[in-house]
Design an enzyme around this catalytic site. Structure first.
Site, mmCIF file in Angstrom:
data_model
loop_
_atom_site.group_PDB
_atom_site.id
_atom_site.type_symbol
_atom_site.label_atom_id
_atom_site.label_comp_id
_atom_site.label_asym_id
_atom_site.label_seq_id
_atom_site.Cartn_x
_atom_site.Cartn_y
_atom_site.Cartn_z
ATOM 1 N N SER A 166 1.052 -1.082 -0.055
ATOM 2 C CA SER A 166 -0.124 -0.146 0.041
ATOM 3 C C SER A 166 0.958 1.268 -0.094
ATOM 4 C CB SER A 166 -0.883 -0.099 1.412
ATOM 5 O OG SER A 166 -1.528 1.364 1.528
ATOM 6 N N TYR B 166 -2.559 -1.470 10.313
ATOM 7 C CA TYR B 166 -2.567 -1.427 8.880
ATOM 8 C C TYR B 166 -1.234 -1.185 8.243
ATOM 9 C CZ TYR B 166 -4.146 -0.988 3.995
ATOM 10 O OH TYR B 166 -4.249 -1.480 2.576
HETATM 11 P P1 NAD Z 1 -11.439 -5.658 -0.400
HETATM 12 O O1 NAD Z 1 -11.766 -5.651 1.029
HETATM 13 O O2 NAD Z 1 -12.219 -5.255 -1.279
HETATM 14 O O3 NAD Z 1 -11.009 -7.144 -0.722
HETATM 15 C C1 NAD Z 1 -10.145 -8.085 0.141
HETATM 16 C C2 NAD Z 1 -10.377 -9.469 -0.037
HETATM 17 O O4 NAD Z 1 -9.571 -10.335 0.665
HETATM 18 C C3 NAD Z 1 -11.741 -9.901 0.119
HETATM 19 O O5 NAD Z 1 -12.197 -10.767 -0.896
HETATM 20 C C4 NAD Z 1 -11.796 -10.694 1.448
HETATM 21 O O6 NAD Z 1 -12.642 -11.486 1.559
HETATM 22 C C5 NAD Z 1 -10.250 -11.194 1.318
HETATM 23 N N1 NAD Z 1 -9.793 -11.557 2.948
HETATM 24 C C6 NAD Z 1 -9.734 -11.017 3.864
HETATM 25 N N2 NAD Z 1 -9.145 -11.708 4.917
HETATM 26 C C7 NAD Z 1 -8.828 -12.822 4.319
HETATM 27 C C8 NAD Z 1 -8.274 -13.953 4.876
HETATM 28 N N3 NAD Z 1 -7.984 -13.937 6.253
HETATM 29 N N4 NAD Z 1 -7.898 -15.102 3.944
HETATM 30 C C9 NAD Z 1 -8.353 -14.904 2.814
HETATM 31 N N5 NAD Z 1 -8.873 -13.897 2.204
HETATM 32 C C10 NAD Z 1 -9.112 -12.829 3.137
HETATM 33 O O7 NAD Z 1 -10.064 -4.993 -0.325
HETATM 34 P P2 NAD Z 1 -9.197 -4.327 -1.622
HETATM 35 O O8 NAD Z 1 -9.376 -2.942 -1.792
HETATM 36 O O9 NAD Z 1 -9.649 -5.234 -2.921
HETATM 37 O O10 NAD Z 1 -7.667 -4.589 -1.132
HETATM 38 C C11 NAD Z 1 -6.871 -5.560 -1.556
HETATM 39 C C12 NAD Z 1 -5.458 -5.467 -1.284
HETATM 40 O O11 NAD Z 1 -5.021 -4.248 -1.724
HETATM 41 C C13 NAD Z 1 -5.487 -5.487 0.369
HETATM 42 O O12 NAD Z 1 -4.181 -6.228 0.850
HETATM 43 C C14 NAD Z 1 -5.197 -3.940 0.591
HETATM 44 O O13 NAD Z 1 -4.603 -3.669 1.901
HETATM 45 C C15 NAD Z 1 -4.626 -3.583 -0.569
HETATM 46 N N6 NAD Z 1 -4.949 -1.992 -0.753
HETATM 47 C C16 NAD Z 1 -6.086 -1.574 -1.338
HETATM 48 C C17 NAD Z 1 -6.068 -0.151 -1.566
HETATM 49 C C18 NAD Z 1 -7.617 0.441 -1.658
HETATM 50 O O14 NAD Z 1 -7.713 1.650 -1.944
HETATM 51 N N7 NAD Z 1 -8.799 -0.499 -2.171
HETATM 52 C C19 NAD Z 1 -4.977 0.585 -1.120
HETATM 53 C C20 NAD Z 1 -3.782 0.207 -0.740
HETATM 54 C C21 NAD Z 1 -3.798 -1.154 -0.534
#
Ligand code: NAD
Length: 261
Positions: free
Chosen positions: A145, A158
């Protein structure tokens, strides 16, 4: 499209929605054999698999909680059972639990660290073990991130987990480079996914977030998936140990944008 990806086997963790879903679908379009990992979203994962198959791709949904050692072992085991090998592992699953730092319970702290950092370690360890045993010059992509670099009040667990992912990625990249295994991270900025749905449904909050993005808009999951495809392909063959930020410039000190400072 990257022709070298065709036929490669990829696991995407947490692929039942958001960025993971977009990466799984992008890899399917690259004619890869895709494992759509889910924890709670079985129905959503099945729909994604159906969608991929309807478009002529190959995919299977596999349950695993990435914070559980046995689950991650089984995830790799089922991948190999289904497709015969493993080439690329994407540690995407992640959670956030915002709260003033002094009010965060140990339980909440552990939940975030267990999924976002320990889960990434377990995914890397199991994938690398398989790749070493089978002399596969594999490829690992970790979802970090912008908060591996930018401090984030109310999200201390986080930010700490993503800072950890950064050095985990660099350390593994260095350690396994001689074996031809590449390990990189992607650092998304603000992306339009379910994790942010509530936040971005408030127009003022959305505007505030956009104001700290030099490119002026919130990214789409497909824009992160494009980066994952490049990192997976041999086009990035000499790249290892980096975090590639896909953030519209959020890490560029946007408050200086108008010539301030
Ligand atoms: P999201 O919440 O939309 O999706 C996350 C996914 O991870 C979901 O499918 C959830 O069911 C799954 N998950 C959670 N815990 C789990 C576990 N213990 N085992 C297996 N699956 C699990 O989130 P996103 O926005 O798609 O984020 C995806 C990745 O990108 C994450 O690592 C997040 O930190 C990172 N990220 C997202 C953003 C953003 O703005 N969306 C920004 C920076 C980083």
């Amino acid at each position: 499209m990257y022709s070298d990806l065709e036929g490669k086997v990829v696991v995407v963790t947490g692929a039942s929605k958001g960025i993971g879903e977009a990466i799984a679908k992008r890899f399917a379009r690259e004619q890869m054999k895709v494992v759509v990992n889910y924890r709670s979203g079985e129905k959503e994962a099945d729909l994604i698999v159906d969608d991929i198959k309807r478009s002529g791709g190959q995919a299977v949904a596999v349950y695993a909680d990435v914070s559980k050692e046995d689950d991650v072992k089984q995830l790799v085991g089922k991948t190999v059972e289904t497709y015969g090998t493993l080439d690329i592992f994407v540690n995407n699953a992640g959670i956030e639990k915002p709260s003033p730092s002094h009010e965060i319970s140990l339980e909440n702290w552990n939940q975030v660290i267990n999924v976002n950092l320990t889960g990434v370690f377990l995914g890397c360890r199991e994938a690398i073990t398989y790749m070493l045993e089978h002399e596969i010059k594999g490829n690992i992509i970790n979802l970090s991130s912008v908060h591996e670099r930018i401090p984030w009040p109310h999200f201390v667990h986080y930010a700490a987990s993503k800072g950890g992912v950064k050095l985990l990625t660099q350390t593994l990249a260095m350690e396994y480079a001689p074996k031809g295994i590449r390990v990189n991270a992607i650092g998304p900025g603000a992306i339009n996914t379910p994790i942010n749905a509530k936040k971005f449904s408030d127009p003022q909050t959305k505007k505030d977030v956009e104001s700290i993005i030099p490119m002026g808009y919130i990214g789409e999951p497909e824009e992160v998936a494009n980066v994952a495809a490049w990192l997976a392909s041999k086009e990035s063959g000499y790249v290892t140990g980096i975090t590639l930020f896909a953030d519209g410039g959020m890490t560029l000190y946007p408050s200086f944008q108008a010539g301030r400072g």
